[in-house]
Design an enzyme around this catalytic site. Structure first.
Site, PDB file in Angstrom:
ATOM      1  N   ARG A   1       0.810  -1.237   0.000  1.00  0.00           N
ATOM      2  CA  ARG A   1       0.000   0.000   0.000  1.00  0.00           C
ATOM      3  C   ARG A   1       0.831   1.268   0.000  1.00  0.00           C
ATOM      4  NH1 ARG A   1      -2.736  -3.387   3.400  1.00  0.00           N
ATOM      5  NH2 ARG A   1      -4.567  -4.295   2.397  1.00  0.00           N
TER       6      ARG A   1
ATOM      7  N   LYS B   1       3.817  11.464 -11.214  1.00  0.00           N
ATOM      8  CA  LYS B   1       2.930  10.613 -12.020  1.00  0.00           C
ATOM      9  C   LYS B   1       3.641   9.298 -12.274  1.00  0.00           C
ATOM     10  CE  LYS B   1       0.141  13.867 -14.716  1.00  0.00           C
ATOM     11  NZ  LYS B   1      -0.194  14.286 -16.095  1.00  0.00           N
TER      12      LYS B   1
ATOM     13  N   GLU C   1      11.152  18.033 -25.070  1.00  0.00           N
ATOM     14  CA  GLU C   1      10.458  18.448 -23.834  1.00  0.00           C
ATOM     15  C   GLU C   1      11.109  19.709 -23.265  1.00  0.00           C
ATOM     16  OE1 GLU C   1       7.700  16.969 -23.039  1.00  0.00           O
ATOM     17  OE2 GLU C   1       7.812  14.867 -23.656  1.00  0.00           O
TER      18      GLU C   1
ATOM     19  N   LYS D   1       9.002  22.898 -14.029  1.00  0.00           N
ATOM     20  CA  LYS D   1       8.043  21.820 -13.758  1.00  0.00           C
ATOM     21  C   LYS D   1       7.675  21.785 -12.280  1.00  0.00           C
ATOM     22  CE  LYS D   1       6.406  17.235 -14.500  1.00  0.00           C
ATOM     23  NZ  LYS D   1       6.449  15.968 -15.210  1.00  0.00           N
TER      24      LYS D   1
ATOM     25  N   GLU E   1      -3.178  17.731 -11.490  1.00  0.00           N
ATOM     26  CA  GLU E   1      -3.761  18.136 -12.776  1.00  0.00           C
ATOM     27  C   GLU E   1      -5.266  18.332 -12.650  1.00  0.00           C
ATOM     28  OE1 GLU E   1      -1.864  16.208 -16.113  1.00  0.00           O
ATOM     29  OE2 GLU E   1      -3.404  16.904 -17.489  1.00  0.00           O
TER      30      GLU E   1
ATOM     31  N   ARG F   1      -1.164  22.398 -14.631  1.00  0.00           N
ATOM     32  CA  ARG F   1      -0.394  21.214 -15.019  1.00  0.00           C
ATOM     33  C   ARG F   1      -0.733  20.751 -16.436  1.00  0.00           C
ATOM     34  NH1 ARG F   1       1.855  16.311 -11.169  1.00  0.00           N
ATOM     35  NH2 ARG F   1       3.111  15.410 -12.823  1.00  0.00           N
TER      36      ARG F   1
ATOM     37  N   ASN G   1       1.217  19.693 -21.276  1.00  0.00           N
ATOM     38  CA  ASN G   1       0.883  18.828 -22.408  1.00  0.00           C
ATOM     39  C   ASN G   1       0.934  19.567 -23.747  1.00  0.00           C
ATOM     40  OD1 ASN G   1       0.416  16.502 -20.860  1.00  0.00           O
ATOM     41  ND2 ASN G   1      -1.604  17.263 -20.297  1.00  0.00           N
TER      42      ASN G   1
ATOM     43  N   HIS H   1       1.207  17.757 -27.050  1.00  0.00           N
ATOM     44  CA  HIS H   1       1.007  16.337 -26.770  1.00  0.00           C
ATOM     45  C   HIS H   1      -0.259  15.738 -27.374  1.00  0.00           C
ATOM     46  CE1 HIS H   1       4.473  16.738 -24.237  1.00  0.00           C
ATOM     47  NE2 HIS H   1       4.412  15.474 -23.853  1.00  0.00           N
TER      48      HIS H   1
ATOM     49  N   HIS I   1       0.391  12.716 -29.513  1.00  0.00           N
ATOM     50  CA  HIS I   1      -0.133  11.376 -29.204  1.00  0.00           C
ATOM     51  C   HIS I   1      -0.856  10.776 -30.400  1.00  0.00           C
ATOM     52  CE1 HIS I   1      -0.073  12.101 -24.572  1.00  0.00           C
ATOM     53  NE2 HIS I   1       1.059  11.582 -25.022  1.00  0.00           N
TER      54      HIS I   1
ATOM     55  N   HIS J   1       8.706   9.625 -28.791  1.00  0.00           N
ATOM     56  CA  HIS J   1       7.761  10.532 -28.143  1.00  0.00           C
ATOM     57  C   HIS J   1       8.150  12.001 -28.378  1.00  0.00           C
ATOM     58  CE1 HIS J   1       5.009  12.128 -25.180  1.00  0.00           C
ATOM     59  NE2 HIS J   1       6.015  12.717 -24.570  1.00  0.00           N
TER      60      HIS J   1
HETATM   61  N1  LIG Z   1       5.675  10.384 -15.208  1.00  0.00           N
HETATM   62  C1  LIG Z   1       5.683  11.435 -15.998  1.00  0.00           C
HETATM   63  O1  LIG Z   1       5.326  12.546 -15.617  1.00  0.00           O
HETATM   64  C2  LIG Z   1       6.166  11.261 -17.413  1.00  0.00           C
HETATM   65  C3  LIG Z   1       6.465  12.397 -18.171  1.00  0.00           C
HETATM   66  C4  LIG Z   1       6.980  12.196 -19.445  1.00  0.00           C
HETATM   67  C5  LIG Z   1       7.181  10.913 -19.929  1.00  0.00           C
HETATM   68  N2  LIG Z   1       6.865   9.847 -19.156  1.00  0.00           N
HETATM   69  C6  LIG Z   1       7.096   8.474 -19.624  1.00  0.00           C
HETATM   70  O2  LIG Z   1       8.495   8.324 -19.827  1.00  0.00           O
HETATM   71  C7  LIG Z   1       8.707   7.296 -20.788  1.00  0.00           C
HETATM   72  C8  LIG Z   1       9.769   7.751 -21.756  1.00  0.00           C
HETATM   73  O3  LIG Z   1      10.966   7.995 -21.051  1.00  0.00           O
HETATM   74  P1  LIG Z   1      12.386   7.785 -21.740  1.00  0.00           P
HETATM   75  O4  LIG Z   1      12.399   8.485 -23.051  1.00  0.00           O
HETATM   76  O5  LIG Z   1      13.425   8.107 -20.745  1.00  0.00           O
HETATM   77  O6  LIG Z   1      12.340   6.219 -22.091  1.00  0.00           O
HETATM   78  P2  LIG Z   1      13.200   4.958 -21.581  1.00  0.00           P
HETATM   79  O7  LIG Z   1      13.139   4.826 -20.132  1.00  0.00           O
HETATM   80  O8  LIG Z   1      12.776   3.810 -22.402  1.00  0.00           O
HETATM   81  O9  LIG Z   1      14.674   5.354 -22.002  1.00  0.00           O
HETATM   82  C9  LIG Z   1      14.984   5.512 -23.364  1.00  0.00           C
HETATM   83  C10 LIG Z   1      16.163   4.622 -23.783  1.00  0.00           C
HETATM   84  O10 LIG Z   1      17.360   5.227 -23.313  1.00  0.00           O
HETATM   85  C11 LIG Z   1      18.129   4.273 -22.610  1.00  0.00           C
HETATM   86  N3  LIG Z   1      18.874   5.016 -21.598  1.00  0.00           N
HETATM   87  C12 LIG Z   1      18.366   5.771 -20.594  1.00  0.00           C
HETATM   88  N4  LIG Z   1      19.353   6.355 -19.927  1.00  0.00           N
HETATM   89  C13 LIG Z   1      20.511   5.973 -20.506  1.00  0.00           C
HETATM   90  C14 LIG Z   1      21.880   6.272 -20.282  1.00  0.00           C
HETATM   91  N5  LIG Z   1      22.253   7.144 -19.334  1.00  0.00           N
HETATM   92  N6  LIG Z   1      22.798   5.673 -21.062  1.00  0.00           N
HETATM   93  C15 LIG Z   1      22.426   4.841 -22.070  1.00  0.00           C
HETATM   94  N7  LIG Z   1      21.160   4.534 -22.348  1.00  0.00           N
HETATM   95  C16 LIG Z   1      20.199   5.110 -21.568  1.00  0.00           C
HETATM   96  C17 LIG Z   1      17.154   3.269 -22.089  1.00  0.00           C
HETATM   97  O11 LIG Z   1      17.765   2.036 -21.859  1.00  0.00           O
HETATM   98  C18 LIG Z   1      16.116   3.227 -23.211  1.00  0.00           C
HETATM   99  O12 LIG Z   1      16.556   2.327 -24.198  1.00  0.00           O
HETATM  100  C19 LIG Z   1       7.361   7.018 -21.422  1.00  0.00           C
HETATM  101  O13 LIG Z   1       6.866   5.807 -20.932  1.00  0.00           O
HETATM  102  C20 LIG Z   1       6.492   8.163 -20.956  1.00  0.00           C
HETATM  103  O14 LIG Z   1       5.129   7.813 -20.830  1.00  0.00           O
HETATM  104  C21 LIG Z   1       6.371  10.003 -17.918  1.00  0.00           C
HETATM  105 ZN   LIG Z   2       6.029  14.263 -23.174  1.00  0.00          ZN
END
Ligand SMILES: NC(=O)c1ccc[n+]([C@@H]2O[C@H](COP(=O)([O-])OP(=O)(O)OC[C@H]3O[C@@H](n4cnc5c(N)ncnc54)[C@H](O)[C@@H]3O)[C@@H](O)[C@H]2O)c1
Ligand SMILES: [Zn+2]
Length: 371
Positions: free
Chosen positions: A124, A146, A188, A230, A240, A246, A250, A253, A257, A270
């Site tokens: 929990r 999030k 971003e 942020k 949000e 918040r 987006n 986005h 999307h 993305h």
């Molecule tokens: N929670 C939130 O507020 C929020 C906001 C934006 C995006 N997201 C989410 O984030 C995700 C995308 O994040 P992302 O682009 O980091 O994706 P990811 O975690 O898949 O990382 C992208 C790639 O980079 C590699 N990588 C990361 N750091 C590295 C490093 N230092 N050296 C070598 N390789 C590295 C990873 O192995 C992966 O292959 C999506 O699922 C999206 O929905 C969440």
């Molecule tokens: Zn985004």
């Protein structure tokens, strides 16, 4: 090293940023407050795990963690699923991780969202630490609480708000980040400037080359500014709420999307989809008379310098009708029309109910199939 604070009262937390933030004295002291005397479950994808988990585990132990179990999953969005989550629960159960444990996410947004949701639900809710290693995770996903996973029916459909206790952003981890992933995060970064702060946008125009060259001083300054922007938005509107700020995060986005959905998440990263989405949103805003024309060329020029796309490709799947159909399903849509984050000036955005569907269609048509 610098610290940005997310002001959320009892749920507030520091974001430590800088090269060596995970190993320096200040970093270890902050880490000790969260993990000291507690057992940790360190979660990473295999790529990041192989590169950085051993060093980070040592830091956790040096900060007084009572033990540190490691677990890894295959890299990529395809792992942000209930199946991977179930594996984490299994690892935690077999390790006897109880409510005094701490979950630690080392990686990009996939690892952060997944581990955060694990932490929100295990026993929990247990504390968790974000150690973002991608630019996108540093400037966006590790801040704000999030968390969640994807379903086959759609992204991020299952989740929870669960703020981390601490974010440790060691910018030396970025040294191994592939170029394409850097650009993904830069979209971003541009979003914060173009959508929320004109002065920051101008700084990015000035610093684009240094940023692409990963100049450490510029990278630290830019990442910190994004986190400050942020953090301020999240402090004002943690969950949000209707009409809250918040939603403005987006920007780009809803169009983005739709593009990701119609290309099966394969055609665009993305950030690339968001880049196109911001230009579409700005073009629509100009067409609707909501914002000055200069916003479009300045946004486009900066995105180009970061190697990001700004047009819809000439893909037969990306017709205006198909885009509109998917956008109509977006979370921000309410009965009676589209609700889009549109710029009102460079560095300012508003959530707008758009009833002029013909204008959206025309914007999509004009943006198609050009270089
Ligand atoms: N929670 C939130 O507020 C929020 C906001 C934006 C995006 N997201 C989410 O984030 C995700 C995308 O994040 P992302 O682009 O980091 O994706 P990811 O975690 O898949 O990382 C992208 C790639 O980079 C590699 N990588 C990361 N750091 C590295 C490093 N230092 N050296 C070598 N390789 C590295 C990873 O192995 C992966 O292959 C999506 O699922 C999206 O929905 C969440
Ligand atoms: Zn985004």
């Amino acid at each position: 090293m610098r610290t940005v604070t997310v002001e959320l009262g009892a749920r507030g937390y520091p974001i430590l940023l800088g090269r060596g933030a995970s190993t320096g004295a200040a970093g270890l002291a902050a880490l000790r407050d969260v993990v000291g005397g507690r057992r940790c479950l360190l979660v990473a994808d295999r790529t990041v795990g192989a590169l950085h988990a051993a060093g980070w585990r040592q830091a956790l132990l040096a900060a007084g963690a009572a033990g540190c179990e490691r677990t890894e999953f295959p890299a990529g969005e395809g792992s942000k699923t209930l199946a991977t989550l179930a594996e984490l629960y299994g690892v935690a159960a077999r390790a006897g991780l109880d409510r005094s444990g701490v979950a630690v996410a080392l990686g990009g947004g996939v690892t952060g969202d997944l581990t955060g949701f694990f932490a929100a639900t295990w026993m929990r809710g247990i504390p968790f630490v974000q150690a973002p290693t991608s630019l996108l995770a540093l400037v966006d996903s590790s801040v704000g609480g999030k968390t969640g996973v994807d379903l086959p029916e759609g992204k991020n459909l299952v989740g929870a708000f669960h703020q981390p206790r601490l974010v440790v952003g060691d910018l030396a981890w970025l040294d191994t980040l592939p170029e394409g992933e850097l650009r993904n995060g830069l979209a971003e970064v541009v979003k914060y400037g173009a959508g929320l702060e004109a002065a920051f946008f101008a700084d990015l125009e000035r610093d684009a080359a240094a940023l692409l060259a990963r100049d450490p001083v510029v990278v630290e300054r830019v990442v910190a500014r994004c986190c400050e922007i942020k953090a301020a938005v999240v402090a004002e509107d943690e969950r949000e709420c209707e009409g809250g700020r918040r939603a403005l995060l987006n920007y780009g986005h809803t169009f983005g999307h739709a593009l990701e959905t119609l290309t099966g998440y394969a055609g665009f990263r993305h950030g690339e989809a968001v880049a196109v989405g911001m230009v579409l949103a700005a073009s629509l805003a100009v067409r609707l008379g909501l914002c000055p024309a200069e916003v479009v060329p300045r946004t486009t020029a900066l995105l180009h310098r970061f190697g990001l796309p700004t047009r819809l490709p000439a893909d037969p799947a990306l017709t205006p009708d198909a885009m509109l159909e998917v956008m109509g399903r977006d979370k921000k849509t309410r009965a009676g029309g589209l609700r889009l984050v549109l710029p009102t000036a460079l560095g300012a955005t508003a959530l707008v109910a758009v009833t002029d569907v013909a204008a959206v269609r025309a914007t999509l048509e004009v943006a198609r199939g050009k270089p």
